[in-house]
Structure formats: structure tokens, C-alpha cells
Write a protein that holds these residues in place. Structure first.
Motif, short mmCIF file in Angstrom:
data_model
loop_
_atom_site.label_atom_id
_atom_site.label_comp_id
_atom_site.label_asym_id
_atom_site.label_seq_id
_atom_site.Cartn_x
_atom_site.Cartn_y
_atom_site.Cartn_z
N CYS A 112 0.87 -1.17 0.00
CA CYS A 112 0.00 0.00 0.00
C CYS A 112 0.91 1.23 0.00
CB CYS A 112 -0.92 0.01 1.22
SG CYS A 112 -2.04 1.43 1.28
N THR A 113 0.93 1.95 -1.10
CA THR A 113 1.85 3.06 -1.30
C THR A 113 1.15 4.39 -1.10
OG1 THR A 113 3.11 1.76 -2.91
CG2 THR A 113 3.46 4.14 -2.93
N PRO A 114 1.50 5.16 -0.08
CA PRO A 114 0.91 6.49 0.10
C PRO A 114 1.35 7.42 -1.03
CG PRO A 114 1.97 5.73 2.12
CD PRO A 114 2.42 4.83 1.03
N LEU A 115 0.40 8.12 -1.63
CA LEU A 115 0.69 9.08 -2.69
C LEU A 115 0.41 10.50 -2.25
CD1 LEU A 115 -0.93 7.04 -5.62
CD2 LEU A 115 1.50 7.14 -4.99
N ILE A 116 -0.78 10.72 -1.71
CA ILE A 116 -1.18 12.03 -1.21
C ILE A 116 -1.73 11.85 0.19
CG2 ILE A 116 -2.72 14.01 -1.54
CD1 ILE A 116 -2.76 13.31 -4.53
N GLU A 117 -1.24 12.60 1.16
CA GLU A 117 -1.72 12.54 2.54
C GLU A 117 -2.23 13.91 2.96
OE1 GLU A 117 1.34 11.01 5.08
OE2 GLU A 117 1.09 8.95 4.39
N ASP A 118 -3.51 13.97 3.25
CA ASP A 118 -4.15 15.22 3.69
C ASP A 118 -3.84 16.35 2.71
OD1 ASP A 118 -5.76 16.75 5.33
OD2 ASP A 118 -4.13 17.29 6.71
N GLY A 119 -3.84 16.01 1.43
CA GLY A 119 -3.61 17.00 0.38
C GLY A 119 -2.17 17.23 -0.01
N ILE A 120 -1.21 16.64 0.71
CA ILE A 120 0.22 16.84 0.46
C ILE A 120 0.78 15.66 -0.33
CG2 ILE A 120 2.48 17.27 1.47
CD1 ILE A 120 0.42 19.49 1.97
N LEU A 121 1.52 15.94 -1.40
CA LEU A 121 2.14 14.88 -2.20
C LEU A 121 3.28 14.24 -1.41
CD1 LEU A 121 2.33 13.43 -4.96
CD2 LEU A 121 3.96 15.20 -5.66
N VAL A 122 3.22 12.92 -1.22
CA VAL A 122 4.22 12.25 -0.38
C VAL A 122 4.97 11.15 -1.12
CG1 VAL A 122 3.03 12.75 1.78
CG2 VAL A 122 2.50 10.64 0.55
N GLY A 123 4.54 10.74 -2.30
CA GLY A 123 5.26 9.66 -2.96
C GLY A 123 4.79 9.39 -4.37
N TYR A 124 5.60 8.56 -5.06
CA TYR A 124 5.30 8.12 -6.41
C TYR A 124 5.24 6.60 -6.45
CZ TYR A 124 7.02 12.85 -7.57
OH TYR A 124 7.23 14.21 -7.64
N MET A 125 4.65 6.06 -7.50
CA MET A 125 4.65 4.62 -7.73
C MET A 125 5.88 4.25 -8.54
SD MET A 125 0.60 4.29 -8.62
CE MET A 125 0.50 5.99 -9.19
N GLN A 126 6.63 3.22 -8.09
CA GLN A 126 7.92 2.95 -8.68
C GLN A 126 8.09 1.48 -9.11
OE1 GLN A 126 9.85 5.26 -9.44
NE2 GLN A 126 10.05 6.85 -7.90
N ASP A 127 8.76 1.30 -10.24
CA ASP A 127 9.34 0.00 -10.57
C ASP A 127 10.80 0.04 -10.10
OD1 ASP A 127 10.51 1.73 -12.38
OD2 ASP A 127 10.10 0.48 -14.15
N ARG A 128 11.58 -0.97 -10.43
CA ARG A 128 12.94 -1.02 -9.92
C ARG A 128 13.87 -0.02 -10.62
NH1 ARG A 128 14.78 -5.52 -7.11
NH2 ARG A 128 16.74 -5.55 -8.26
N GLN A 129 13.77 0.09 -11.93
CA GLN A 129 14.69 0.96 -12.65
C GLN A 129 14.50 2.43 -12.28
OE1 GLN A 129 14.26 1.05 -16.95
NE2 GLN A 129 16.33 1.85 -17.25
N ASN A 130 13.26 2.91 -12.32
CA ASN A 130 13.03 4.31 -12.01
C ASN A 130 13.31 4.62 -10.54
OD1 ASN A 130 11.78 5.85 -14.46
ND2 ASN A 130 10.88 3.81 -14.51
N ALA A 131 13.00 3.67 -9.65
CA ALA A 131 13.30 3.87 -8.23
C ALA A 131 14.80 4.04 -8.01
CB ALA A 131 12.77 2.71 -7.41
N ARG A 132 15.60 3.19 -8.67
CA ARG A 132 17.05 3.28 -8.50
C ARG A 132 17.57 4.61 -9.04
NH1 ARG A 132 20.74 2.24 -12.15
NH2 ARG A 132 19.24 1.16 -13.45
N LEU A 133 17.09 5.04 -10.19
CA LEU A 133 17.57 6.28 -10.79
C LEU A 133 17.13 7.50 -10.01
CD1 LEU A 133 16.96 5.37 -14.54
CD2 LEU A 133 19.17 5.56 -13.38
N MET A 134 16.04 7.38 -9.26
CA MET A 134 15.54 8.50 -8.46
C MET A 134 15.97 8.42 -7.00
SD MET A 134 11.67 8.89 -10.04
CE MET A 134 11.28 10.40 -9.14
#
Length: 476
Positions: free
Chosen positions: A315-337
Motif C-alpha cells: 500500500c503506497t501512500p501518494l497524497i496525505e491530507d492534500g500533500i504529495l508524499v510519494g510516487y509509484m515505482q518500478d525497480r529501474q526508475n526507483a534506482r535512478l531517483m
């Protein structure tokens, strides 16, 4: 029997592949690469369409194959084939090695497993007799025609699949998953004089056909399809202009999925082509708006025990109480970011590269009763169901068509309208949410998400929402 044992039977015992030799081949193929895997897939699928009182089409298909990927920096080499043989995999090795020739990367750590299963491993194609499936469709046809004399056409379809995958990485790391998926669609056409309209209902998930065979399920679904058709039969042209809009719970979350969800996928943000790029920690929605992508919901259409890279879903938090907190990631983009994978690396089949994709995208409940929302609307529409839509990821602009909507005047739901489209900008609309309902629902289990030519099953969910100021395109 474990998932590994079941898939070993499919991929090794019935082919000329040897697991130990294959592990050595993978180690050689990925030496010097930053990441990569061998993805093995076996899939059975079927579909039946009952239309105009007869079985119109029935199909059954079996596919199998592999995809081999090697990653070097931002580049990926990929080769695939339907031939599950050592010779074919070796040919693939020669192709993908070109992407990391001369590169001395450090292989990314393999994902840690959870041994968690979110759905049955039973095969829906073999657990229910063919005759039983056809009788279900015939019963739906008869039932719909008996419910209302205005029903002039009925179409019912049933589909199912059983997918087995195994993901092999360097140093002998292996992950397996077995995924069932079923779906029932019902469509009816009604006529009154020279007026004709259609309505539909669909549902399903990661289980076998038993739930869909229950008369209480398919009769309710048929009743709903007829109701929607009759609503449209008496609908008037939709008004146009900027107005208040109430989105109903459940399937209207498809607007959230398209207008916001895609913009929170890691690849768009790494490449800075999303309107949400570099905005972690900023307000992107009204207070009270909390959005997650949750691949762990039991039996849901969008759920996956592990993604197509072997990372357990979460369960990946994306927006909490209106604030952007995260993105959805695969392995390649997660590593590069410089982030962690979130279990969102998905692919349509062995013939496709994985990329960040949604699973079940959900907005959590708020505190408002839906009746309270209605009282707050002076002039607007209540959008209950949606059809297709288009979204520009870079700008966030969207256009969605409503398949069921109603006028709202002074807090009272009025006549149904047809031809309504919602036009807006995802980030802008998210900040115009003024009330969040306490009636969150998931969709019935029909979502398929398209991205870069690939389609994967997804789910959406949300409570009722009151949005102050969306442009409604109408025909009135």
C-alpha cells in the motif's frame, strides 16, 4: 503445492529448460548490468459471448514465453520469444548484452519476498464446466428479457484467465506467482417508440467463477444494466458551463486514476514530464484528500501478490491530507531517483517491458454524509458513472464522458442528463474538492489501464466528492 513447485512443472518439467543451467546463463547475461531478470509466463484464457439469444462466440487460448531484460543506467535491452527453450534464451542473451557492453555496473539487490498470497491459485477455466458457463449467459439473456418488455437486445459475455509467472534473477533468486482473473459483462438495449438506449454492468476479480454464478449476483447486475438503460431513455440533453459536480462513489474513481494517478507514476516524474514532478512535500489537493495505490487488497482485479519484477505489492501512500508524499515505482526508475521500489513494476505479458503502473488506486473516506453534499449544490450535476476519457500527463488536462448523470438544483436530484463531459485539469480539480464523503466504495472489478500500448487490470475506489467548479460540456 507451492507457487514455485507449480511453475517449475510448467517451465522446466514440460520443456527442455534446466533450472541450474538457466541460472548460469542468467548470471552471464547480467554480468556488468545494473539490473535485469528473466520473466517466464504461461497463460490460459477463454471468452464466451452470448448475443441475441444465442452463443455467438467462444474461444480458448494458451500462450507461453519468456522476456529477458538487462538494464544499464537509463537504458534497457529486452528480448522475448514464445519458444521456451535454452537455445532461444541464449539468442536473447546475445541481444540484451549489447546494452551493457563495457559497462561495469553493480547488480541491484533482489527484492525480499513475503510469501503472501492475495488470491486463490485455482484455475477458473477448469474449475467450472463449459456447459455451466453457457447456461449462466443464457439465463442472463432470459432473465433480462422477462424483466421489462422494453428490453429488445441482450448481450452477455464471460471471460477468464489463469496466469503463472516465474521471475529469475542472478545468483539463483526466484519468485513465482499464480494469478486467476474472471469478468462478467452484461449489456442491454431498451426501446420506447423510436427511442433506444443502452445500459451495461460488469464485475469480476481474482477468483474463480463461483461468485459470478450466484443468481443473486448476476440478477442484481442485470437489473442494474436495465436500470441504467431506462435512465438514459428518459434523459434530457446535458447543460454546459462551469458548475458544481458531485462524483459518486466507486467507479467514478476512474477520473482519479486517469487525471491524477498516471501523473504519479515514477517514469513520468523521473523524466520530469508530469505536472507533479519535483513536488514532493507540496500541497496538490484539498485538505482531507488522502490517496494510496494498494496492490494488497484481497481478490481485487488490480491486486498482485508480487509485481512483474518480483517485488511484493504494498500500500503506497501518494497524497496525505492534500500533500504529495510519494510516487509509484518500478525497480529501474526507483534506482535512478534514489527511492525504493513500491511493487508497481507491471507488464502486459512476456512480450513487454515492465514499467511503473497502478494497481488499485483509492481515495480514503472523509467525514461528510452524501446528503450533506447535495444540500450544498445550488446548480450542478451528480455524475454516477463514467465511460471513456483522455488525459495529457504533462499538463494534467482531462476530458471524461458521463454515462449516467443527473441535474442537481437547490440540493435536489432532478432529471437524468445525457451527453455530459467533464473537462478540467487534474491538479486543479483536486484542489477544488470541498467535501469528501464517508461512503467509499471500490469499483465492481472491470478496470483495464492502457499505457504505452500495454493493458493491465486495475481497480479504483473513492467516496462521493463535491467539486466546486468543473467545466461541463453538454448539448443543451
Amino acid at each position: 503445492m507451492s507457487y514455485l513447485a507449480t511453475t517449475d512443472d510448467l517451465f522446466f518439467n514440460r520443456t527442455d529448460l534446466d533450472q541450474k543451467r538457466l541460472e548460469g546463463i542468467i548470471n552471464g547475461a547480467l554480468k556488468g548490468a545494473d539490473d535485469g531478470e528473466l520473466y517466464l509466463e504461461y497463460r490460459q484464457s477463454e471468452g464466451m459471448v452470448f448475443d441475441d439469444g444465442r452463443l455467438k462466440n467462444a474461444s480458448f487460448d494458451t500462450t507461453q514465453g519468456f522476456g529477458l531484460r538487462a538494464i544499464s543506467g537509463e537504458s534497457a535491452g529486452y528480448a522475448h520469444a514464445s519458444d521456451l527453450s535454452e537455445a532461444a534464451i541464449i539468442r536473447a542473451v546475445n541481444t540484451v548484452q549489447a546494452v551493457h557492453a563495457g559497462h561495469e555496473g553493480t547488480m541491484a539487490l533482489s527484492p525480499l519476498g513475503t510469501n503472501r498470497a492475495l488470491y486463490t491459485d485455482d484455475n477458473p477455466l477448469s474449475s467450472t464446466a463449459f456447459e455451466t458457463k453457457i447456461k449462466l449467459l443464457s439465463d442472463i439473456d432470459s432473465y433480462a428479457r422477462s424483466k421489462d418488455p422494453r428490453v429488445i437486445q441482450v448481450s452477455a459475455s464471460l471471460s477468464g484467465e489463469w496466469q503463472a509467472v516465474q521471475i529469475l534473477r542472478s545468483e539463483g533468486h526466484r519468485v513465482a506467482d499464480i494469478r486467476p482473473l474472471v469478468r462478467l459483462n452484461i449489456s442491454v438495449t431498451v426501446a420506447d417508440g423510436d427511442k433506444m438506449e443502452s445500459g451495461s454492468y460488469g464485475g469480476g476479480g481474482r477468483f474463480v467463477y463461483d461468485s459470478l454464478l450466484d443468481p443473486s449476483y448476476w440478477q442484481n447486475g442485470t437489473d442494474e444494466a436495465i436500470r441504467r438503460a431506462l435512465v438514459n431513455l428518459n434523459a434530457i440533453p446535458a447543460p454546459a458551463g462551469e458548475m458544481q459536480v458531485i462524483l459518486g462513489p466507486g467507479w467514478p474513481g476512474i477520473l482519479l486514476h486517469e487525471a491524477v494517478g498516471h501523473g504519479l507514476e515514477g517514469d513520468f516524474n523521473r523524466k520530469k514530464t508530469s505536472t507533479f514532478s519535483d513536488r514532493i512535500g507540496e500541497r496538490v489537493a484539498s485538505p482531507g484528500v488522502t490517496v494510496v495505490d494498494d496492490g494488497t487488497l484481497v481478490d481485487r482485479r488490480g491486486s498482485i501478490s508480487v509485481d512483474d519484477e518480483g517485488t511484493p505489492s504494498q500500500c503506497t501512500p501518494l497524497i496525505e491530507d492534500g500533500i504529495l508524499v510519494g510516487y509509484m515505482q518500478d525497480r529501474q526508475n526507483a534506482r535512478l531517483m534514489g527511492q525504493n521500489p513500491t511493487g508497481n513494476g507491471r507488464r502486459q505479458s512476456y512480450a513487454h517491458l515492465p514499467m511503473p503502473r497502478m494497481t488499485n488506486t483509492v481515495m480514503y473516506n472523509g467525514a461528510h454524509d452524501p446528503a450533506e453534499m447535495l444540500k450544498a449544490v445550488k446548480n450542478g450535476i451528480y455524475a454516477v458513472n463514467f465511460g471513456g476519457g483522455q488525459v495529457d500527463i504533462t499538463s494534467g488536462k482531462f476530458v471524461f464522458s458521463c454515462t449516467e448523470a443527473y441535474q442537481v438544483r437547490d440540493g435536489i436530484i432532478g432529471q437524468a442528463v445525457k451527453g455530459a463531459t467533464l473537462i478540467g485539469n487534474g491538479p486543479d480539480v483536486m484542489q477544488k474538492i470541498s467535501m469528501i464523503g464517508n461512503d467509499m466504495e471500490m469499483d465492481e472489478g472491470v478496470g483495464t489501464c492502457g499505457k504505452n500500448g500495454q493493458g493491465v487490470p486495475v481497480g479504483v475506489g473513492q467516496p462521493s466528492l463535491l467539486i466546486n467548479g468543473i467545466t461541463v460540456g453538454g448539448t443543451a
